[in-house]
Write a protein that holds these residues in place. Sequence first.
Motif, short mmCIF file in Angstrom:
data_model
loop_
_atom_site.label_atom_id
_atom_site.label_comp_id
_atom_site.label_asym_id
_atom_site.label_seq_id
_atom_site.Cartn_x
_atom_site.Cartn_y
_atom_site.Cartn_z
N ASP A 3 67.75 29.58 -6.76
CA ASP A 3 68.62 28.74 -7.59
C ASP A 3 69.86 28.30 -6.82
N GLN A 4 70.43 29.22 -6.03
CA GLN A 4 71.63 28.89 -5.27
C GLN A 4 71.34 27.82 -4.22
N ASN A 5 70.20 27.93 -3.53
CA ASN A 5 69.89 26.95 -2.50
C ASN A 5 69.61 25.57 -3.08
N LEU A 6 69.03 25.54 -4.27
CA LEU A 6 68.84 24.26 -4.94
C LEU A 6 70.19 23.61 -5.23
N TRP A 7 71.12 24.39 -5.73
CA TRP A 7 72.45 23.88 -6.07
C TRP A 7 73.21 23.46 -4.81
N PHE A 8 73.21 24.32 -3.79
CA PHE A 8 73.95 24.02 -2.56
C PHE A 8 73.37 22.81 -1.83
N ARG A 9 72.07 22.59 -2.00
CA ARG A 9 71.42 21.45 -1.34
C ARG A 9 72.08 20.14 -1.74
N PHE A 10 72.47 20.02 -3.01
CA PHE A 10 73.04 18.77 -3.51
C PHE A 10 74.56 18.73 -3.44
N THR A 11 75.18 19.87 -3.18
CA THR A 11 76.65 19.92 -3.20
C THR A 11 77.22 20.36 -1.86
N GLU A 12 77.36 21.65 -1.68
CA GLU A 12 78.02 22.18 -0.49
C GLU A 12 77.38 21.66 0.80
N GLN A 39 77.40 32.89 -1.95
CA GLN A 39 76.27 33.27 -2.79
C GLN A 39 76.21 34.79 -2.97
N ARG A 96 68.61 33.53 -4.97
CA ARG A 96 68.70 32.70 -3.77
C ARG A 96 68.06 31.33 -3.99
#
Length: 359
Positions: A338-347, A120, A336
């Motif tokens: 937006d990134q955490n929302l994305w990482f929550r479902f992927t990484e 990130q 941060r």
Amino acid sequence: MDRRSLIQRAGIAGILAAGAAPAVHAQQAIRWRLASSFPKSLDTIYGGAEVFAQKVKGLSGGKFEISVHAAGEIMPAFGVVDGVQQGSVEAAHTAPYYFFGKDETFAIGGAIPFGLNSRQMSAWTFEGNGLKLMREFYARYNIIHFACGNTGAQMGGWFRKEIKSVADLKGMKMRIGGFAGKVLERMGGVPQNIPGGDIYPALEKGTIDAAEWIGPYDDQKLGFNKVAPFYYYPGWWEGGLQLDLYINQKAYDALSPENKAIVEAASAYAHVEMQAKYDVKNPTALKQLVGSGAKLRPFPADLMAAAFKTSMALYDELSQKNPSWAKVYGDLAKFRADQNLWFRFTEATFDRFMQSQKL
């Protein structure tokens, strides 16, 4: 005799003898000095500057050379910003948060508690507004910067005594890097900002009760497991420490476009190489440390919750009184989320699944 006749009859030797040919200038060699904030013994983090310098030399065909100097050789570990700003050296390789005492905004360029992870941070720097905002900030120090390494998420450090709750932090003297000490202080701890090479003797003598550095590979080299048995995780203050290459603005401006491109390419290469090296070396070192008796522990849940709450309150306060902090942190905070929302479902979901499997 006219000029044409001279050229026809004398040939090139005659032209040179007559002084009729244009002057040919060889490209001038460039020699810079780079001050590191780290000891040579740490081939990962100190080595990032050497990787950068070697790549600059290679890409320039040897015409652009940078000598790398460990902390204390030509200036103290925490003196490199002043050195670059004043032009005592052309460049430095360091952790930005060491200099939060000048302005808390420095810390954002490296790592802040509960900030961004390494991916990130790279995304914010290269594709978000990070590079632009931090360069605007560094300009007041006569510095232009380039991202030049990341450690990835770090360990929480070595403790002489077991930590069972947040209450155990009260009065505890801990070496903790840069800005995170402000959070620890508000939680009752006593932060100590000590260069890497000086941590072991302070921990051994009991001058400090705990210390964090980076992670297993470097910690093993520094021998912390010999004087403090409890090894805690995670380093909530450093989801991914980004190292910076600081360059004196005047020195950078004097470079040709080609050499500026070489600096940019070499720093990007060193940036990727550093974390790759840590990711390869840390797992083996962790197994060796545990095998030799290190007691691996997670931080208590109440400590983590208190640290998060304290950090967010501190950021709100700084945003009210420091315009530079408010501008840069405001942008990072939105990124941060937006990134955490994305990482929550992927990484994060993928990682949790994989780590639960027997491989």
